[in-house]
Motif scaffolding. Structure first.
Motif, mmCIF file in Angstrom:
data_model
loop_
_atom_site.group_PDB
_atom_site.id
_atom_site.type_symbol
_atom_site.label_atom_id
_atom_site.label_comp_id
_atom_site.label_asym_id
_atom_site.label_seq_id
_atom_site.Cartn_x
_atom_site.Cartn_y
_atom_site.Cartn_z
ATOM 1 N N PHE A 123 -0.778 8.731 -6.251
ATOM 2 C CA PHE A 123 -0.304 8.616 -5.572
ATOM 3 C C PHE A 123 1.131 8.167 -5.134
ATOM 4 C CE2 PHE A 123 -4.838 8.104 -4.832
ATOM 5 C CZ PHE A 123 -5.271 9.196 -4.183
ATOM 6 N N THR A 167 4.377 0.442 -8.154
ATOM 7 C CA THR A 167 4.516 -0.815 -7.461
ATOM 8 C C THR A 167 3.060 -1.899 -8.659
ATOM 9 O OG1 THR A 167 4.216 -0.270 -5.537
ATOM 10 C CG2 THR A 167 3.410 -2.300 -5.537
ATOM 11 N N TYR A 168 3.107 -3.035 -9.413
ATOM 12 C CA TYR A 168 2.386 -3.948 -9.915
ATOM 13 C C TYR A 168 1.393 -4.598 -8.686
ATOM 14 C CZ TYR A 168 3.745 -1.341 -13.688
ATOM 15 O OH TYR A 168 3.500 -0.155 -14.805
ATOM 16 N N GLU A 172 -1.010 -10.416 -5.785
ATOM 17 C CA GLU A 172 -2.085 -10.206 -5.370
ATOM 18 C C GLU A 172 -3.716 -11.014 -6.360
ATOM 19 O OE1 GLU A 172 -3.136 -7.525 -2.601
ATOM 20 O OE2 GLU A 172 -4.786 -8.173 -1.892
ATOM 21 N N LEU A 176 -6.898 -13.276 -6.025
ATOM 22 C CA LEU A 176 -7.446 -13.153 -6.117
ATOM 23 C C LEU A 176 -8.671 -13.983 -6.858
ATOM 24 C CD1 LEU A 176 -7.804 -9.075 -5.621
ATOM 25 C CD2 LEU A 176 -8.416 -10.978 -4.033
ATOM 26 N N GLN A 253 2.014 -3.584 -19.374
ATOM 27 C CA GLN A 253 2.292 -2.357 -18.637
ATOM 28 C C GLN A 253 3.081 -1.117 -18.152
ATOM 29 O OE1 GLN A 253 -1.435 -3.274 -15.293
ATOM 30 N NE2 GLN A 253 -2.314 -4.852 -16.851
ATOM 31 N N VAL B 173 -13.469 -7.226 -10.511
ATOM 32 C CA VAL B 173 -13.183 -7.008 -9.522
ATOM 33 C C VAL B 173 -13.246 -6.002 -8.493
ATOM 34 C CG1 VAL B 173 -10.153 -5.885 -10.672
ATOM 35 C CG2 VAL B 173 -11.007 -7.437 -12.355
ATOM 36 N N LEU B 177 -11.605 -6.899 -5.662
ATOM 37 C CA LEU B 177 -11.170 -5.629 -4.696
ATOM 38 C C LEU B 177 -11.275 -5.461 -3.141
ATOM 39 C CD1 LEU B 177 -9.909 -3.469 -7.713
ATOM 40 C CD2 LEU B 177 -7.982 -5.469 -6.211
ATOM 41 N N SER B 181 -9.130 -8.257 -0.871
ATOM 42 C CA SER B 181 -7.775 -7.813 -1.012
ATOM 43 C C SER B 181 -6.815 -6.864 0.003
ATOM 44 C CB SER B 181 -7.376 -6.454 -2.100
ATOM 45 O OG SER B 181 -7.751 -5.400 -1.717
ATOM 46 N N ILE B 183 -5.384 -4.645 -0.831
ATOM 47 C CA ILE B 183 -5.110 -3.296 -0.698
ATOM 48 C C ILE B 183 -6.449 -2.506 -0.983
ATOM 49 C CG2 ILE B 183 -2.728 -3.797 -2.436
ATOM 50 C CD1 ILE B 183 -4.553 -3.889 -4.916
ATOM 51 N N ALA B 216 -1.632 1.498 -16.470
ATOM 52 C CA ALA B 216 -0.750 -0.013 -16.401
ATOM 53 C C ALA B 216 -1.951 0.224 -14.767
ATOM 54 C CB ALA B 216 0.145 0.978 -15.409
ATOM 55 N N PHE B 217 -3.127 -0.442 -15.160
ATOM 56 C CA PHE B 217 -4.034 -0.834 -14.642
ATOM 57 C C PHE B 217 -3.808 -1.494 -12.852
ATOM 58 C CE2 PHE B 217 -7.742 -3.961 -12.855
ATOM 59 C CZ PHE B 217 -8.516 -2.878 -12.211
ATOM 60 N N LEU B 218 -2.599 -2.786 -13.543
ATOM 61 C CA LEU B 218 -2.674 -4.145 -12.068
ATOM 62 C C LEU B 218 -1.598 -2.511 -11.482
ATOM 63 C CD1 LEU B 218 -0.924 -7.110 -13.767
ATOM 64 C CD2 LEU B 218 -2.964 -7.039 -11.990
ATOM 65 N N SER B 219 -1.061 -1.684 -11.725
ATOM 66 C CA SER B 219 -0.583 -0.472 -10.565
ATOM 67 C C SER B 219 -1.335 0.394 -9.882
ATOM 68 C CB SER B 219 0.641 0.769 -11.217
ATOM 69 O OG SER B 219 1.564 1.353 -10.693
ATOM 70 N N ILE B 221 -4.687 0.368 -10.247
ATOM 71 C CA ILE B 221 -5.337 -0.521 -8.106
ATOM 72 C C ILE B 221 -4.790 -0.342 -6.761
ATOM 73 C CG2 ILE B 221 -7.070 -1.377 -9.182
ATOM 74 C CD1 ILE B 221 -5.054 -3.654 -8.969
ATOM 75 N N PHE B 222 -3.125 -0.437 -6.795
ATOM 76 C CA PHE B 222 -2.315 -0.757 -5.431
ATOM 77 C C PHE B 222 -2.348 1.045 -4.895
ATOM 78 C CE2 PHE B 222 1.628 -0.516 -3.043
ATOM 79 C CZ PHE B 222 1.721 -1.198 -2.916
ATOM 80 N N SER B 223 -2.909 1.998 -5.663
ATOM 81 C CA SER B 223 -3.436 3.466 -5.507
ATOM 82 C C SER B 223 -4.503 3.580 -4.304
ATOM 83 C CB SER B 223 -3.334 4.524 -6.416
ATOM 84 O OG SER B 223 -5.233 4.486 -6.920
ATOM 85 N N ARG B 225 -4.221 2.191 -1.711
ATOM 86 C CA ARG B 225 -3.504 1.341 -0.582
ATOM 87 C C ARG B 225 -2.711 2.643 -0.139
ATOM 88 N NH1 ARG B 225 -1.652 -1.739 3.633
ATOM 89 N NH2 ARG B 225 0.807 -2.260 3.739
ATOM 90 N N THR B 226 -1.867 3.056 -1.162
ATOM 91 C CA THR B 226 -1.184 4.473 -1.203
ATOM 92 C C THR B 226 -1.852 5.397 -1.053
ATOM 93 O OG1 THR B 226 -1.218 4.909 -3.892
ATOM 94 C CG2 THR B 226 0.612 3.680 -2.518
ATOM 95 N N GLY B 227 -3.055 6.212 -1.400
ATOM 96 C CA GLY B 227 -3.963 7.103 -1.074
ATOM 97 C C GLY B 227 -4.064 6.903 0.570
ATOM 98 N N TYR B 241 -13.968 5.365 -4.490
ATOM 99 C CA TYR B 241 -12.353 5.501 -5.202
ATOM 100 C C TYR B 241 -12.254 4.330 -6.295
ATOM 101 C CZ TYR B 241 -7.501 5.672 -6.421
ATOM 102 O OH TYR B 241 -6.552 6.207 -7.252
#
Lengths: 310, 310
Positions: A123, A167-168, A172, A176, A253, B173, B177, B181, B183, B216-219, B221-223, B225-227, B241
C-alpha cells in the motif's frame, strides 16, 4: 543584541506541543513545551485557544508573527487536515501543498503537508514530519537517508527531490519484544547508562552475517530466549542484544528491498542515541555515514515555509 | 466392554495440568484438566501432592499405573529437570533421555526430555513437547514438518530421525502486533466467527509475492496501518490481514533459511484453526500438505515411553 523574532514554529503532536520563537536566520530565541496542548488533550477542536495559551505572550510582545505548524496537528485528528504530497517531490511541491488559516489576532498559520509514496508495496507509504528533517538535511546529493525512530524511514534522494521512501517499524517491534514478549522481555537499564555494546554487537553481527538463518527475522528474534537458555546471554544483555538484532535486521531487510548496495554513502538523521546505534551498524553492511544536523527539522520547516511565502 | 487402563499420560504445563487415562492400544478412557495443578500454582515443589489431587482416584481404582509426563514439568522450573536430547535424534535417543521417579504409592513416573538443535544459529534452538507431536506424526518419510503455534517449529525428518529444527516466533509476534502495537491493534473477532479469508489472503499473497519489499518484514507489517490509512483495509480486516501476512512471512523466511524448496510435500501438525491457515498458505509457496493426526502428541508419547520400557 537579541535577534529579532520573525516567526513561530510548532512541532505539534498527539501528546505534546513544542513551540519555538525564531529569528529570520533561524536562531531559536525562546521555546515552550506543554503536554496540555497535545492533540489528544484538546477538547472540541479548541486548537486556537490551546495555541494562545502556549504562545500568547509571544504575540503580545512581538505582534502577530507568522506561525508554521507541522506534526499530527495537520492530520485528520488535528486542527486542519493537509493532504499528503506524493513522491517524487521536493521543497517546491511541499510548499505548494501547504494550507493556511488566519487567527483572530491576524496571525497567519501555515500548516505543512506530510508525504505519501504511491509506489510503495503493498500500500502507499506515508510520513508526517520526517520530510522536514530530510529537507533540512539537504536534497543536493543523490543518496539514501535513514531516519531512525519508532517507525524508521529510509528515503531516496534524487535530482533534488525525495524520490520515494519506506517505513520500518523497528522501534515499535523493539519495544513490543522487550516490554511485552515472552521471548525477550528485558530488564530496564539504569537511566543514562551506556549501552552494553558487546551485547549490541552480538545481535548486530548476526543480523549482518552470511548465515541464511539471519534472513528469517521471526526465527532470529527467538535467539534472545535461546541465548539465555544456552548461557550465552545474561538477562541484563537482552535489551541491547535485541536492539542490535532488530536494527541490524532493518539494514539487512532494507538491502534486500533495494534501499542500498555495498559501498554506498548514506545519511542518518535522528536523535543522538539512535544515531550512534545506526552509525555503528552501517559499516557491517559496508556503508559510510554522514550524520545530519541536530536542527534538521527546523531548517526544513523554514525552507518549506520560505518557498510557500514566495 | 470398557478397555483396560494401562497408563496415565500427563501434559503438564505452566498454567494447567491435563491428564489422560489410556489403554494399551492408546484409547483415552478418561481425562482430567485442572489449572490449580499448573506449575506456576504449585508451591514449594509439592508436585506429587498436586498429581495425587488430580488423578489419585485413578490410582485408587486401577492401582499404581505407570505415568508418563511431558511439558514444562520437565524443565528447570518443573518437578524434575530432564536434559535436552540433541538433534539428530529419534525415538531411541528420546527414550534413552527419559528420567524416572517412583511415587509413594509405587507408581513410576517417566519424564520425557525435550530436544535441542546444537547446529541452529546464532544459538542452539530448543523445544519441549513438540518432539512428541513429531514422533506421533511419524518419522518414516524424509520431509519437513511444520508445527504452528506461539513458537512454531519447522523440523526436518531424515533417516527416521529428527535431523534439526528451527523456531519461528510467529504466533507471539501476531499477538504483540494485534494486541499491543500502534500499527496493527485489531478489533477482537466475535468468538467462533469464521476468519475473514479475503483479508487473510491479501496479507498472505503479499508475503508470497515476487515483491522485494516482502523480504522486509519490519516494513511489511507497517502495511496494516498504511492499508487502513489508504482505505484499502477496514479496521475489522486488520486481525486476519496480519495473520495472513505473518504466517506468509514465516513461510517466506523458512524458504530463505533453507527449510524447503518449490514442490516439496510438507506435513503440518497443529490445532484445527492453525492447520487451516497454514494449509491455505502452503500452495502459495508451491508446497503440498499432509495434515497430522489430532492425537499426534499422545501417539508420540506412547511410542517414546514404550521404547524406554524395553
Amino acid at each position: 543584541m537579541t535577534p529579532k523574532p520573525t516567526s513561530i514554529i510548532l512541532d505539534w503532536g498527539t501528546s505534546s506541543l513544542r513551540a519555538m520563537l525564531v529569528s529570520g536566520s533561524g536562531e531559536t530565541i525562546d521555546t515552550k513545551e506543554t503536554s496540555s496542548g497535545g492533540i489528544q488533550f484538546v477538547k472540541d477542536g479548541a486548537f486556537e485557544a490551546a495555541l494562545m495559551e502556549a504562545v500568547g505572550a509571544w504575540f503580545t510582545a512581538h505582534g502577530p508573527l507568522p506561525v508554521i505548524a507541522s506534526g499530527m496537528i495537520t492530520s485528520r485528528n488535528g486542527w486542519l487536515e493537509v493532504p499528503y504530497v506524493d513522491t517524487p517531490g521536493g521543497v517546491e511541491e511541499l510548499a505548494r501543498g501547504t494550507r493556511t488559516q488566519t487567527l483572530a489576532n491576524g496571525a497567519v498559520v501555515t500548516f505543512l503537508p506530510g508525504m505519501r509514496n504511491p509506489a510503495a508495496k503493498p500500500f502507499p507509504d506515508v510520513m508526517r514530519g520526517e520530510e522536514t528533517q530530510i529537507v533540512g538535511f539537504g536534497l543536493e546529493t543523490d543518496r539514501t537517508l535513514v531516519l531512525p525512530g519508532t517507525h524508521s524511514k529510509w528515503a531516496r534522494i534524487k535530482n533534488g527531490r525525495i524520490e520515494g521512501f519506506q517505513t520500518y517499524a523497528t522501534g515499535e517491534v523493539f519495544a513490543l519484544l522487550t516490554k511485552h514478549s515472552f521471548i525477550a522481555k528485558a530488564e530496564e537499564p539504569a537511566p543514562g547508562s551506556e549501552p552494553n555494546w558487546a551485547a549490541f554487537d552480538r545481535g548486530a553481527e548476526f543480523a549482518a552475517s552470511n548465515e541464511a538463518a539471519a534472513d528469517a527475522f521471526l526465527s532470529a528474534i527467538f535467539s534472545a530466549r535461546t541465548g539465555v537458555l544456552d548461557g550465552k546471554l545474561k538477562p541484563q544483555d537482552i535489551m541491547d542484544y535485541v536492539s542490535g538484532l532488530v536494527i541490524g535486521s532493518e539494514f539487512r531487510q532494507a538491502r534486500a528491498a533495494g534501499c542500498f548496495t555495498d559501498g554506498d554513502a548514506i545519511g542518518i538523521v535522528g536523535n543522538n542515541i539512535l544515531n550512534s546505534r545506526y552509525s555503528r551498524i552501517a559499516p557491517l553492511f559496508r556503508l559510510s555515514v554522514d550524520i545530519g544536523p541536530v536542527d534538521a527539522a527546523k531548517r526544513g520547516i523554514m525552507l518549506i515555509a520560505a518557498e510557500a511565502a514566495r
